[in-house]
Scaffold this active site. Structure first.
Site, PDB file in Angstrom:
ATOM      1  N   PRO A 167       0.265  -9.631   5.679  1.00 10.57           N
ATOM      2  CA  PRO A 167      -1.451 -10.086   5.770  1.00 10.57           C
ATOM      3  C   PRO A 167      -1.924  -9.715   4.443  1.00 10.57           C
ATOM      4  CG  PRO A 167      -0.543  -8.697   7.593  1.00 10.57           C
ATOM      5  CD  PRO A 167       0.565  -8.746   6.802  1.00 10.57           C
TER       6      PRO A 167
ATOM      7  N   THR B 283       0.789  -1.040   0.050  1.00  9.35           N
ATOM      8  CA  THR B 283      -0.046   0.100  -0.002  1.00  9.35           C
ATOM      9  C   THR B 283       0.700   1.310   0.061  1.00  9.35           C
ATOM     10  OG1 THR B 283      -2.053  -0.889   0.898  1.00  9.35           O
ATOM     11  CG2 THR B 283      -1.599   1.228   1.415  1.00  9.35           C
TER      12      THR B 283
ATOM     13  N   ASN C 152       7.692  -6.620  13.350  1.00  9.43           N
ATOM     14  CA  ASN C 152       7.185  -5.530  13.109  1.00  9.43           C
ATOM     15  C   ASN C 152       5.643  -5.225  13.583  1.00  9.43           C
ATOM     16  OD1 ASN C 152       6.502  -7.431  11.100  1.00  9.43           O
ATOM     17  ND2 ASN C 152       5.710  -5.692   9.635  1.00  9.43           N
ATOM     18  N   LEU C 153       4.772  -4.443  13.053  1.00  9.11           N
ATOM     19  CA  LEU C 153       3.527  -4.423  13.211  1.00  9.11           C
ATOM     20  C   LEU C 153       2.651  -5.690  12.977  1.00  9.11           C
ATOM     21  CD1 LEU C 153       0.900  -2.596  13.800  1.00  9.11           C
ATOM     22  CD2 LEU C 153       0.935  -1.928  11.531  1.00  9.11           C
ATOM     23  N   CYS C 154       3.047  -6.418  12.109  1.00 11.47           N
ATOM     24  CA  CYS C 154       2.292  -7.591  11.524  1.00 11.47           C
ATOM     25  C   CYS C 154       2.983  -8.877  11.606  1.00 11.47           C
ATOM     26  CB  CYS C 154       1.793  -7.241   9.841  1.00 11.47           C
ATOM     27  SG  CYS C 154       1.117  -5.908   9.553  1.00 11.47           S
TER      28      CYS C 154
ATOM     29  N   GLY D 117       3.763   1.103   8.853  1.00 11.94           N
ATOM     30  CA  GLY D 117       3.381   0.360  10.059  1.00 11.94           C
ATOM     31  C   GLY D 117       4.726   0.206  10.895  1.00 11.94           C
TER      32      GLY D 117
ATOM     33  N   GLU E  90       5.845 -10.190  10.484  1.00 12.52           N
ATOM     34  CA  GLU E  90       6.485 -10.863   9.571  1.00 12.52           C
ATOM     35  C   GLU E  90       7.913 -10.360   9.133  1.00 12.52           C
ATOM     36  OE1 GLU E  90       4.628  -7.527   6.883  1.00 12.52           O
ATOM     37  OE2 GLU E  90       4.301  -8.556   8.855  1.00 12.52           O
TER      38      GLU E  90
ATOM     39  N   ALA F  53      -3.828  -7.194   3.781  1.00 11.88           N
ATOM     40  CA  ALA F  53      -5.223  -7.131   4.093  1.00 11.88           C
ATOM     41  C   ALA F  53      -6.191  -6.285   2.884  1.00 11.88           C
ATOM     42  CB  ALA F  53      -5.372  -6.557   5.241  1.00 11.88           C
ATOM     43  N   THR F  54      -5.481  -5.273   2.417  1.00  9.71           N
ATOM     44  CA  THR F  54      -5.878  -4.285   1.453  1.00  9.71           C
ATOM     45  C   THR F  54      -5.454  -4.495   0.016  1.00  9.71           C
ATOM     46  OG1 THR F  54      -5.617  -2.443   3.081  1.00  9.71           O
ATOM     47  CG2 THR F  54      -6.418  -1.994   0.736  1.00  9.71           C
TER      48      THR F  54
END
Length: 966
Positions: free
Chosen positions: A758, A343, A571-573, A387, A575, A760-761
């Protein structure tokens, strides 16, 4: 030639009775003139047969008879006279030609009509087929008759090449919702709402809705750019090129696009734009792009989908030698959905602020200036859509001595409250919520209070409702859990070196510190039973969705960069696993291969994957050089190590394409082999880039330089942890020896190459399943920042149709059973297995597949775990298994206990809403009331529900922090 003309038939009259009148495209009403039918048909014959047709008696007789027949048909239809539209007459001419076997002439006539329709649309001043009673109000307040012809063109274009859709139904149902004086926007909304209401009937309607939405996009962008007031899908074959050139010029003029884009050969790039790729969007995907990605000025989106992909491609090709060729290569990959950039890259590539990286990892030092500098860095990085993952382990614990003031520290928690509020205050470029995750090691004395940060009860000043948290767990702690041993909590102020140690070195030093607590050398500590702390970790994870559980030692022992520092957090997610320090903010640049696009006719296309991966790695490497860095520590780190993270999405779609159930050995095998091939090609691509561009600066001393690849690093983990605590499949199929030799000769361009985010978007944009996720539900409403979208599993629908099982009863059953086919008796057993939803897939299959992937990945993967009928035992077994199988990290826990389901149907007036109130993840915006009876560990272990949080429904499953990265 077989015709209906005979010599005995009378010639066509010059004028028909005055009672028969014609509505022209301009809206004017004129008397019917039958001779014009004969003239038009004669021109069609001349176009096919040449000028000789003008004098041919055969042709003359045919057109006279056919024209007379058409006229009589209208008189029979309207015996008392009436009004016809010019399109109705032309439709009858086409039909007469086709019935007479004159297919070539009929085709010439159709082309003639289309040519003139395009000319009228281009002129923008003609109405093709006005409605007799409804008028449309233009933005300037003027009115004109509703153009039925254009509506039909839009709808039929939107339905082109799609099976099981009814364009006529969309037109008719939409007209029922219109009124005299409706706005242009209102007409578009009526068409889209009608189409989207049919998505649950057939998934193809999501493409219809997206294509109807594009009429709005085209009108908005093309009128702003001065190209045309409106355009159809077919018009874009001609309009995209001039629109693209103008868009680049205006974007530079508005100081939104990089002026260097004007230096490209825009003619060549414009020719490469493929307008037909606009037709592949789902409604969710296109609406997401419109709401959050397209460049706009004064709330007017003047960027079209293919222009956006080319803008991103150009932004990533700025430093290439043959910029146009590379831009087209990158564009082909993005616009085909074979690969999608993250993104931030989609947001900012080609703009004046090219912050393209996805994730930033920082270590917070144990001094006040450093703490607030770290919070400031968070704000700057978040501003440009990154992130964040913060390592807070170095900060001294509650009660630690402060030398400067001779006082006692308040610990980590009060600072985390500031971090939480900063993330809320500084969102990501005004486009998405700020998102940060705080990490703390399990031996930190503040760990028990850290576990409760996301609770909805207790002192709200010591709660962080908007921030993610994660445990950074050493192997020694897990061994103590298995052995039912004691665990000692310490303050980093007393043992600062533990932060930088891992594996056997950590274990040796930790045992020394434990010994010092027994001799009195260390005063500030707490001894707990390891199993009790583990249960509390799992209890909070179930109750609040946090902290996530991630494992310190495999992240470090398998890191290619052990010589250059320590991985202190993810990190935030969860990975990204890169080194951080006071001088370096780790940065990772992400993108994902769409596995679904690499399955063709039931076969995985390995050659296509190789081609995709090579281009994708080049794009990711380019990000590093083009990227804008908000803080100098990030720039220094990124140029020194050049890490990238190539991941995957559409894993579940690929399984469907291969006719494989997620919960199966075949799925685990596919996870293994597909990731091995991606890993092989990604590593080789990076090595080939090193031969072309040079090795990354810190290459010497890395595992790569020692001939050790990700698969080889498993032995290091096994040696340090112990054979009895690791069970990993190490089978291979590729020629890894050849690749080791190539790396030995060429080196590597990137310190790290793979990470599964992830998505997600970006998976929404591409219309596929997220990342490595199983299907959440086969029918549900997805809610995100762009609204609500009905999502139906198209693979399931097609399989049910093939067996004659897709009907209204099946749709209603799916709603009743929350998108699950498990309880629907007439669904065959093999389809129940294939279309099992996430909570129907035993978590062991998720862990096994993840373990097979992890052996090939030099970073980690965002692994959500779904557990139905949650109990303490299930959680304990699942997370122990994750560690035992060598996973580096886990992500959200989706724990499903008792459910509360709201049933609905279109007939009852709501939009197919299917909700589920149970999976654990994030607390509600407002704190829940304090439970009457606080929930204890014993209740948790017995599987009893208790106070705590509401988890997201199917609708908001992807609206969590993971969206910040992708």
């Amino acid at each position: 030639m077989d015709t209906t003309a005979t010599p005995e038939r009378p010639s066509v009259s010059v004028t028909a009775p005055r009672t028969l009148r014609i509505i022209k495209r301009t809206g004017d009403v004129v008397p019917f003139d039958g001779s014009k039918i004969a003239v038009a048909m004669s021109k069609a014959f001349i176009a096919v047969e040449g000028d000789n047709a003008a004098t041919s008696s055969r042709v003359r007789d045919f057109v006279q008879a056919a024209a007379h027949s058409i006229e009589q048909a209208f008189l029979r239809r309207l015996p008392d006279g009436g009004t016809l539209h010019i399109e109705d007459i032309q439709d009858q001419v086409e039909l007469a030609l086709m019935r007479a076997g004159e297919q070539k002439v009929a085709r010439a006539y159709v082309l003639y009509r289309e040519e003139h329709a395009r000319a009228r649309a281009f002129a923008g001043d003609a109405i093709e087929k006005p409605h007799p009673t409804l008028n449309v109000t233009a933005p300037d307040g003027s009115t004109r008759p509703l153009d039925l012809g254009r509506i039909e063109t839009l709808v039929f274009d939107a339905c082109a090449d799609l099976a099981n859709v009814e364009p006529t139904r969309i037109v008719e149902d939409s007209l029922k919702n219109l009124y005299d004086g409706v706005s242009v926007e209102g007409v578009s909304q009526a068409l889209m709402m009608t189409a989207r209401s049919l998505v649950e009937k057939d998934p193809s309607y999501t493409y219809v809705t997206a294509r109807l939405l594009q009429d709005n996009l085209r009108r908005e962008a093309l009128s702003f750019l001065g190209i045309a007031d409106e355009a159809t899908y077919r018009d874009m074959a001609d309009f995209y090129k001039p629109a693209f050139r103008t868009y680049i010029a205006r974007g530079i003029e508005f100081e939104q696009l990089d002026p260097r884009l004007a230096e490209f050969d825009l003619e060549r790039l414009g020719e490469a734009l493929d307008h037909s790729r606009d037709a592949q969007f789902t409604y969710l995907g296109l609406q997401t792009l419109y709401d959050r990605y397209f460049i706009h000025r004064d709330e007017v989106r003047y960027e079209l989908p293919q222009a956006m992909f080319m803008r991103v491609a150009m932004g990533l090709a700025l430093d290439e030698d043959d910029r146009e060729a590379r831009a087209i290569e990158f564009y082909e990959l993005l616009s085909s959905f074979d690969y999608m950039a993250s993104t931030p890259t989609l947001f900012n590539a080609g703009t004046l602020h090219s912050q393209l990286s996805s994730c930033y990892l920082t270590t917070v030092p144990d001094e006040l200036d450093g703490i607030y500098s770290a919070i400031r860095d968070n704000a700057l990085l978040s501003k440009w859509a990154g992130g964040l993952g913060n390592d807070w382990t170095p900060v001294r614990a509650l009660g630690s001595w402060i030398k400067g003031t001779n006082g006692k520290s308040q610990g980590v928690v009060p600072f985390l409250k500031v971090v939480n509020d900063t993330a809320v205050a500084v969102n990501q470029g005004g486009k998405r919520k700020g998102a940060v995750c705080a990490y703390l090691e399990t031996w930190h004395l503040d760990i028990e209070e850290f576990l409760e940060l996301r609770k909805n009860t207790g002192d709200d000043r010591r709660r962080t409702h908007d921030m993610n948290t994660a445990n950074w767990v050493p192997d020694l702690f897990m061994k103590r859990v298995f052995e039912d041993g004691e665990w000692t909590l310490l303050s980093p102020a007393s043992c600062p070196d533990l932060h930088d140690l891992y594996g056997a070195a950590f274990e040796t030093r930790y045992l020394q510190y434990e010994s010092m607590t027994r001799t009195g050398e260390l005063k500030l500590f707490k001894r707990v039973r390891a199993k009790d702390l583990w249960r509390r970790m799992l209890s909070m994870l179930f109750e609040t969705g946090h902290p996530w559980i991630t494992f310190k030692d495999p992240c470090n022992l398998r890191s290619p960069q052990q010589h250059a520092g320590v991985v202190h957090s993810s990190n935030l997610c969860t990975e990204i696993t890169l080194n951080t320090s006071a001088d370096e903010v780790a940065v990772c640049n992400l993108g994902s291969v769409n596995l679904a696009q690499h399955v063709t006719e039931g076969r995985f296309d390995a050659e296509k994957l190789k081609k995709t991966v090579r281009t994708a790695v080049r794009m990711l490497d380019n990000v590093i050089d083009i990227n804008y860095y908000a803080v100098p520590q990030a720039e220094r780190s990124n140029f020194k190590h050049r890490p990238v993270g190539l991941g995957i999405m559409g894993f579940q779609d690929a399984l469907y394409g291969l006719d494989i159930a997620y919960a199966s050995d075949a799925a685990v095998e596919f996870a293994d082999r597909s990731m091995e091939q991606l890993s092989y090609h990604a590593i080789e691509a990076s090595s080939d880039l090193a031969a072309e561009r040079g090795r990354y600066a810190s290459y010497d001393g890395s595992l790569w330089s020692q001939g050790l690849l990700p698969i080889d690093s498993i032995d290091r983990l096994k040696t340090e942890r112990g054979d009895q605590y690791l069970e990993v499949d190490t089978s291979t199929t590729q020629d890894w020896g050849r690749l080791r030799d190539k790396i030995g000769a060429q080196g590597m361009r990137n310190s790290n190459v793979m990470a599964i985010a992830p998505t997600a978007t970006i998976s929404n944009i591409c219309g596929v399943s997220q990342s490595i996720e199983p299907t959440y539900q086969n029918l549900f409403v997805k809610s995100n920042l762009s609204g609500e979208f009905t999502v139906v599993n198209a693979y399931m629908v097609n399989d049910l149709k093939a067996r004659g099982l897709w009907d209204e009863v099946m749709i209603n059953d799916l709603k009743y059973y929350d998108g699950s086919v498990a309880a629907i008796d007439r669904v065959p057993e093999d389809l129940k297995v294939k279309y099992a939803t996430a909570f129907e897939v035993e978590p062991k299959w998720l862990v096994e597949a993840a373990a097979r992937r992890q052996k090939w990945i030099d970073q980690a993967q965002s692994l959500n775990l779904y557990i139905q009928g949650v109990s303490g035992k299930k959680l304990d077994v699942t997370y122990r298994m994750a560690w035992f199988r060598g996973l580096k990290t886990t992500y959200y826990l989706r724990a499903l206990g008792a459910t509360a389901v709201e049933k609905s149907t279109v007939e009852r007036g709501s939009l197919n809403a299917v909700s589920n109130a149970a999976p654990s993840a994030a607390p509600p915006a407002e704190p829940a009331p304090r439970p009457e009876e606080p929930r204890g560990i014993d209740d948790f272990l017995q599987g009893k529900s208790g106070g705590g949080s509401r988890a997201p429904s199917a609708g908001d499953i992807d609206e969590l922090g993971c969206e910040a990265c992708q």
